[in-house]
Enzyme design. Structure first.
Site, PDB file in Angstrom:
ATOM      1  N   ARG A 147       0.818  -1.221   0.000  1.00 27.24           N
ATOM      2  CA  ARG A 147       0.000   0.000   0.000  1.00 27.24           C
ATOM      3  C   ARG A 147       0.850   1.270   0.000  1.00 27.24           C
ATOM      4  NH1 ARG A 147      -4.453  -1.859   4.629  1.00 27.24           N
ATOM      5  NH2 ARG A 147      -5.134  -3.770   3.557  1.00 27.24           N
ATOM      6  N   CYS A 166      -0.260  14.023 -15.868  1.00 20.37           N
ATOM      7  CA  CYS A 166      -0.102  12.925 -16.834  1.00 20.37           C
ATOM      8  C   CYS A 166       0.392  11.671 -16.129  1.00 20.37           C
ATOM      9  CB  CYS A 166       0.878  13.325 -17.940  1.00 20.37           C
ATOM     10  SG  CYS A 166       0.290  14.679 -18.975  1.00 20.37           S
ATOM     11  N   ARG A 186      -1.132   8.239 -17.530  1.00 21.23           N
ATOM     12  CA  ARG A 186      -2.315   8.182 -18.393  1.00 21.23           C
ATOM     13  C   ARG A 186      -1.999   8.601 -19.814  1.00 21.23           C
ATOM     14  NH1 ARG A 186      -4.258  13.086 -19.739  1.00 21.23           N
ATOM     15  NH2 ARG A 186      -3.540  14.854 -18.490  1.00 21.23           N
ATOM     16  N   ASN A 197      10.336  11.921 -17.539  1.00 16.95           N
ATOM     17  CA  ASN A 197       9.671  11.087 -16.540  1.00 16.95           C
ATOM     18  C   ASN A 197      10.569   9.945 -16.093  1.00 16.95           C
ATOM     19  OD1 ASN A 197       6.743  11.358 -18.624  1.00 16.95           O
ATOM     20  ND2 ASN A 197       7.347  12.718 -16.969  1.00 16.95           N
ATOM     21  N   ILE A 228       3.506   9.597 -30.110  1.00 14.87           N
ATOM     22  CA  ILE A 228       4.513  10.428 -30.773  1.00 14.87           C
ATOM     23  C   ILE A 228       3.765  11.424 -31.646  1.00 14.87           C
ATOM     24  CG2 ILE A 228       6.424  10.449 -32.434  1.00 14.87           C
ATOM     25  CD1 ILE A 228       7.052   7.569 -31.551  1.00 14.87           C
TER      26      ILE A 228
END
Length: 282
Positions: A147, A166, A186, A197, A228
């Site tokens: 968790r 995002c 997402r 990222n 892309i």
């Protein structure tokens, strides 16, 4: 880096053309996944130059808990979030707020004076929850918990956000003394966003490992809509032709997480090909 190159190839070969809110079409693929072993080096792309300074400043900004970009823009001359900030620098309650000050309602009892004396009533009080500190605490006290989750998605606050998050959810997992991290995203711009990222969350995993006495493990990444932009296609094709260099090493100072500064991150032996210019779709 093979994991990233393979991702690009899959989307170019199997993606479908889609319209989107920016007005620039994409080649899009559903539910792409890759993972990298952080023991093999820090996964900063070498097939083009990635601005390491901006990666770390963005991560440190996430950890500050602010709803504006003034620290990035004015104090550090970093403008990667300017396109989504208003004239005062506000971006709304996005990553920094949701990571460090996630709002929630808690019921509390209060005493009110009435004709018959004190009357107990309940009311809802707005609180803030520090998800990063909670993750650190759980990794120290219950490292095998399933968790240890940090969420950057708050449906009720979406209208207040200049750009809805995002990368929306990440989960920490410990195995054999190694700290692993899985990020769910997402929507992922493969040319511009995903390299950031990948480096950002890998650095975060290394920070969290240092904070909790663990070794960095695997960073895994699921991208629901991996895309892309059509004006990035030729640059992507050029990039995947390039021979990667060995991955660099990242050294991070042993300091409490809220005391970390840009100078506490040392990138060692970063070799890279020239940068490739990709326009940002806003």
């Amino acid at each position: 880096m093979k994991a990233y190159t393979d991702l690009v190839k899959r989307v170019l070969e199997n993606g479908v053309r889609k319209h989107n809110r920016t007005g620039t079409d994409t080649i899009s693929s559903f539910a792409e996944f890759y993972k990298v072993d952080l023991a093999e080096g820090f996964p900063l792309l070498t097939t083009k130059k990635v601005i390491f300074r901006s990666v770390i400043l963005e991560l440190l900004w996430y950890l500050r808990g602010e709803d504006h970009v003034r620290w990035l823009r004015d104090e550090n001359d970093c403008h990667i979030w300017d396109a989504w900030a208003d004239e005062d620098g506000h971006v709304g309650p996005i990553y920094p707020v949701l990571w460090r000050r996630y709002p929630y309602l808690e019921e509390e009892e209060i005493n009110l004076e009435g004709d018959g004396g004190l009357i107990k009533q309940s009311r809802l009080q707005l609180r803030e929850f520090d998800q990063i500190q909670n993750a650190i605490d759980l990794l120290k006290t219950d490292p095998h918990s399933r968790r240890i989750v940090v969420s950057a998605w708050h449906p009720g606050l979406l209208p207040q956000m200049n750009l809805p998050p995002c990368h929306i959810l990440f989960v920490f997992n410990v195995a054999n003394g190694r700290l692993n991290c899985h990020l769910t995203q997402r929507s992922g711009d493969i040319a511009l966003g995903i390299p950031f990222n990948l480096a950002c969350y890998s650095a975060l995993t290394m920070i969290m490992a240092r904070q909790t006495g663990l070794e960095p493990g695997t960073f895994a990444h699921t991208i629901v809509d991996a895309h892309i932009y059509e004006n990035h296609i030729e640059g992507m094709k050029e990039q995947i032709k390039r021979e990667p260099f060995p991955l660099p090493k990242l050294n991070i100072a042993d300091k409490p997480i809220d005391e970390l500064e840009l100078g506490d991150f040392e990138l060692v032996d970063y070799q890279h090909h020239p940068g490739i210019r990709f326009e940002v779709a806003v």
